[in-house]
Write a protein that holds these residues in place. Structure first.
Motif, PDB file in Angstrom:
ATOM      1  N   ASP A  98      45.656   8.809 -13.852  1.00  0.00           N
ATOM      2  CA  ASP A  98      45.535   7.450 -13.361  1.00  0.00           C
ATOM      3  C   ASP A  98      45.002   6.563 -14.476  1.00  0.00           C
ATOM      4  OD1 ASP A  98      45.288   5.167 -11.936  1.00  0.00           O
ATOM      5  OD2 ASP A  98      43.809   5.896 -10.501  1.00  0.00           O
ATOM      6  N   PRO A  99      45.753   5.511 -14.872  1.00  0.00           N
ATOM      7  CA  PRO A  99      45.260   4.666 -15.976  1.00  0.00           C
ATOM      8  C   PRO A  99      43.977   3.947 -15.655  1.00  0.00           C
ATOM      9  CG  PRO A  99      47.186   3.680 -14.911  1.00  0.00           C
ATOM     10  CD  PRO A  99      47.044   5.062 -14.352  1.00  0.00           C
ATOM     11  N   THR A 100      43.627   3.790 -14.361  1.00  0.00           N
ATOM     12  CA  THR A 100      42.387   3.093 -13.993  1.00  0.00           C
ATOM     13  C   THR A 100      41.151   3.920 -14.308  1.00  0.00           C
ATOM     14  OG1 THR A 100      42.549   3.939 -11.722  1.00  0.00           O
ATOM     15  CG2 THR A 100      43.561   1.794 -12.182  1.00  0.00           C
ATOM     16  N   GLN A 101      41.304   5.231 -14.582  1.00  0.00           N
ATOM     17  CA  GLN A 101      40.149   6.058 -14.897  1.00  0.00           C
ATOM     18  C   GLN A 101      39.530   5.666 -16.233  1.00  0.00           C
ATOM     19  OE1 GLN A 101      41.193  10.167 -14.666  1.00  0.00           O
ATOM     20  NE2 GLN A 101      41.340  10.181 -12.442  1.00  0.00           N
ATOM     21  N   LYS A 151      35.015  10.732 -16.054  1.00  0.00           N
ATOM     22  CA  LYS A 151      35.910   9.738 -16.632  1.00  0.00           C
ATOM     23  C   LYS A 151      35.929   9.881 -18.153  1.00  0.00           C
ATOM     24  CE  LYS A 151      35.757   6.133 -13.091  1.00  0.00           C
ATOM     25  NZ  LYS A 151      35.595   4.672 -12.856  1.00  0.00           N
ATOM     26  N   PRO A 152      37.024   9.517 -18.805  1.00  0.00           N
ATOM     27  CA  PRO A 152      37.116   9.665 -20.270  1.00  0.00           C
ATOM     28  C   PRO A 152      36.303   8.603 -21.006  1.00  0.00           C
ATOM     29  CG  PRO A 152      39.108   8.642 -19.424  1.00  0.00           C
ATOM     30  CD  PRO A 152      38.282   9.009 -18.218  1.00  0.00           C
ATOM     31  N   PHE A 153      34.964   8.748 -20.963  1.00  0.00           N
ATOM     32  CA  PHE A 153      34.079   7.766 -21.572  1.00  0.00           C
ATOM     33  C   PHE A 153      32.980   8.457 -22.363  1.00  0.00           C
ATOM     34  CE2 PHE A 153      35.905   4.745 -18.615  1.00  0.00           C
ATOM     35  CZ  PHE A 153      35.781   3.535 -19.270  1.00  0.00           C
ATOM     36  N   LYS A 154      32.507   7.746 -23.374  1.00  0.00           N
ATOM     37  CA  LYS A 154      31.259   8.075 -24.053  1.00  0.00           C
ATOM     38  C   LYS A 154      30.223   7.044 -23.609  1.00  0.00           C
ATOM     39  CE  LYS A 154      33.342  10.117 -28.173  1.00  0.00           C
ATOM     40  NZ  LYS A 154      33.441  10.042 -29.647  1.00  0.00           N
ATOM     41  N   TYR A 155      29.028   7.516 -23.290  1.00  0.00           N
ATOM     42  CA  TYR A 155      28.004   6.632 -22.749  1.00  0.00           C
ATOM     43  C   TYR A 155      26.795   6.557 -23.672  1.00  0.00           C
ATOM     44  CZ  TYR A 155      30.613   7.136 -18.368  1.00  0.00           C
ATOM     45  OH  TYR A 155      31.604   7.149 -17.408  1.00  0.00           O
ATOM     46  N   VAL A 156      26.191   5.381 -23.691  1.00  0.00           N
ATOM     47  CA  VAL A 156      24.915   5.154 -24.373  1.00  0.00           C
ATOM     48  C   VAL A 156      23.983   4.517 -23.349  1.00  0.00           C
ATOM     49  CG1 VAL A 156      23.724   3.980 -26.248  1.00  0.00           C
ATOM     50  CG2 VAL A 156      26.062   4.824 -26.589  1.00  0.00           C
ATOM     51  N   VAL A 157      22.815   5.136 -23.137  1.00  0.00           N
ATOM     52  CA  VAL A 157      21.863   4.665 -22.126  1.00  0.00           C
ATOM     53  C   VAL A 157      20.533   4.367 -22.804  1.00  0.00           C
ATOM     54  CG1 VAL A 157      20.758   5.150 -19.911  1.00  0.00           C
ATOM     55  CG2 VAL A 157      23.022   6.108 -20.407  1.00  0.00           C
ATOM     56  N   SER A 174      24.713  -6.339 -29.184  1.00  0.00           N
ATOM     57  CA  SER A 174      26.043  -6.777 -29.582  1.00  0.00           C
ATOM     58  C   SER A 174      26.904  -5.547 -29.806  1.00  0.00           C
ATOM     59  CB  SER A 174      25.972  -7.622 -30.861  1.00  0.00           C
ATOM     60  OG  SER A 174      27.272  -8.004 -31.271  1.00  0.00           O
ATOM     61  N   CYS A 175      28.157  -5.613 -29.362  1.00  0.00           N
ATOM     62  CA  CYS A 175      29.062  -4.469 -29.458  1.00  0.00           C
ATOM     63  C   CYS A 175      30.436  -4.922 -29.937  1.00  0.00           C
ATOM     64  CB  CYS A 175      29.203  -3.765 -28.105  1.00  0.00           C
ATOM     65  SG  CYS A 175      27.658  -3.126 -27.422  1.00  0.00           S
ATOM     66  N   TYR A 176      31.089  -4.052 -30.671  1.00  0.00           N
ATOM     67  CA  TYR A 176      32.466  -4.275 -31.115  1.00  0.00           C
ATOM     68  C   TYR A 176      33.320  -3.191 -30.457  1.00  0.00           C
ATOM     69  CZ  TYR A 176      36.499  -4.832 -34.170  1.00  0.00           C
ATOM     70  OH  TYR A 176      37.767  -5.036 -34.656  1.00  0.00           O
ATOM     71  N   TRP A 177      34.148  -3.582 -29.460  1.00  0.00           N
ATOM     72  CA  TRP A 177      34.881  -2.601 -28.666  1.00  0.00           C
ATOM     73  C   TRP A 177      36.146  -3.212 -28.103  1.00  0.00           C
ATOM     74  CZ3 TRP A 177      30.268  -2.243 -24.734  1.00  0.00           C
ATOM     75  CH2 TRP A 177      30.146  -3.443 -24.043  1.00  0.00           C
ATOM     76  N   ASP A 178      36.779  -2.453 -27.214  1.00  0.00           N
ATOM     77  CA  ASP A 178      37.997  -2.911 -26.532  1.00  0.00           C
ATOM     78  C   ASP A 178      37.584  -3.550 -25.212  1.00  0.00           C
ATOM     79  OD1 ASP A 178      40.432  -3.352 -25.370  1.00  0.00           O
ATOM     80  OD2 ASP A 178      41.198  -1.324 -25.671  1.00  0.00           O
ATOM     81  N   ASN A 179      37.829  -4.832 -25.070  1.00  0.00           N
ATOM     82  CA  ASN A 179      37.390  -5.537 -23.867  1.00  0.00           C
ATOM     83  C   ASN A 179      38.128  -5.093 -22.612  1.00  0.00           C
ATOM     84  OD1 ASN A 179      35.550  -7.166 -25.289  1.00  0.00           O
ATOM     85  ND2 ASN A 179      37.139  -8.651 -25.810  1.00  0.00           N
ATOM     86  N   GLU A 180      39.299  -4.487 -22.745  1.00  0.00           N
ATOM     87  CA  GLU A 180      40.064  -4.087 -21.578  1.00  0.00           C
ATOM     88  C   GLU A 180      39.542  -2.802 -20.947  1.00  0.00           C
ATOM     89  OE1 GLU A 180      44.134  -3.846 -22.610  1.00  0.00           O
ATOM     90  OE2 GLU A 180      44.349  -5.996 -23.039  1.00  0.00           O
ATOM     91  N   THR A 181      38.926  -1.932 -21.719  1.00  0.00           N
ATOM     92  CA  THR A 181      38.483  -0.636 -21.186  1.00  0.00           C
ATOM     93  C   THR A 181      36.970  -0.443 -21.264  1.00  0.00           C
ATOM     94  OG1 THR A 181      38.888   0.379 -23.351  1.00  0.00           O
ATOM     95  CG2 THR A 181      40.679   0.455 -21.741  1.00  0.00           C
ATOM     96  N   ASP A 182      36.324  -0.937 -22.306  1.00  0.00           N
ATOM     97  CA  ASP A 182      34.898  -0.698 -22.507  1.00  0.00           C
ATOM     98  C   ASP A 182      34.067  -1.752 -21.774  1.00  0.00           C
ATOM     99  OD1 ASP A 182      35.951   1.207 -24.159  1.00  0.00           O
ATOM    100  OD2 ASP A 182      35.611   0.056 -25.987  1.00  0.00           O
ATOM    101  N   GLY A 183      32.774  -1.449 -21.643  1.00  0.00           N
ATOM    102  CA  GLY A 183      31.898  -2.405 -20.976  1.00  0.00           C
ATOM    103  C   GLY A 183      30.455  -1.953 -21.002  1.00  0.00           C
TER     104      GLY A 183
END
Length: 205
Positions: A98-101, A151-157, A174-183
């Motif tokens: 599922d692409p929403t994952q 989910k296919p993510f790397k997390y920083v807490v 401040s972060c440099y990432w993909d706005n469509e998938t990261d958050g």
């Protein structure tokens, strides 16, 4: 005295060549071709081999097909270096991811952060000696619940605990990432004696 030999006339020489048999006028290349044709052939006949893909090969093929999201149908015949290889048609069910994952859902992360902080600091009063233990527990609990989503993510807490005594606190990131998938998501929790600020950054793999 010896008599000189008479030279043949050109017309006589050409006429004699014209009456030579055809096999006598063949070029040296033609004779080489005949000799090569008499040599025994070293080419072996084609061998037909039928086989079924190994389990590891099927897993690799299925993984490649999942990347392209195409049905699992393999049929055909391959020829390589004098060998004809036949592959039986193979059908398998493919589970398309599922692409929403691969999208960071802030609402789900917000609930996980709140539940993790409540589990660590519920009904607790500020104590300087316990701040290190509280921050570690809050971070580990949040990270464990996030990874349980699979989910296919790397997390920083990150976690900040501050006593409520009227002092100010300012933070920025401040972060440099993909706005469509990261958050990212930040939750501020408080009670009568302290503040707790937890931030989660999610980066799609």
């Amino acid at each position: 005295p010896p008599q000189p030999r008479a030279r043949p006339r050109a017309g006589v020489e050409l006429a004699s060549r014209a009456f030579e048999p055809a096999h006598a006028r063949r070029s040296p290349r033609a004779s080489d071709d005949r000799a090569r044709a008499r040599r025994p052939s070293r080419l072996r006949p084609f061998a037909r081999v039928s086989f079924s893909p190994s389990p590891r090969g099927r897993e690799t093929a299925a993984r490649e097909r999942r990347r392209g999201a195409v049905p699992t149908r393999v049929a055909g015949e391959q020829r390589s270096r004098g060998r004809a290889v036949e592959m039986d048609e193979e059908e398998e069910e493919v589970q398309v991811e599922d692409p929403t994952q691969a999208i960071f859902v802030a609402d789900d992360v917000n609930e996980i952060i709140k539940e993790s902080i409540d589990a660590v600091l519920q009904n607790a009063a500020y104590s300087h000696a316990k701040v290190g233990q509280w921050t570690s527990s809050a971070v580990e609990t949040t990270l464990r619940r996030l990874t349980a989503l699979k989910k296919p993510f790397k997390y920083v807490v990150t976690c900040v605990i501050m006593q409520k005594n009227g002092a100010g606190l300012h933070t920025a990131s401040s972060c440099y990432w993909d706005n469509e998938t990261d958050g990212s998501r930040t939750v501020r929790w408080e009670n009568k004696s302290m503040y707790c600020i937890v931030t989660v950054f999610g980066l799609a793999v």
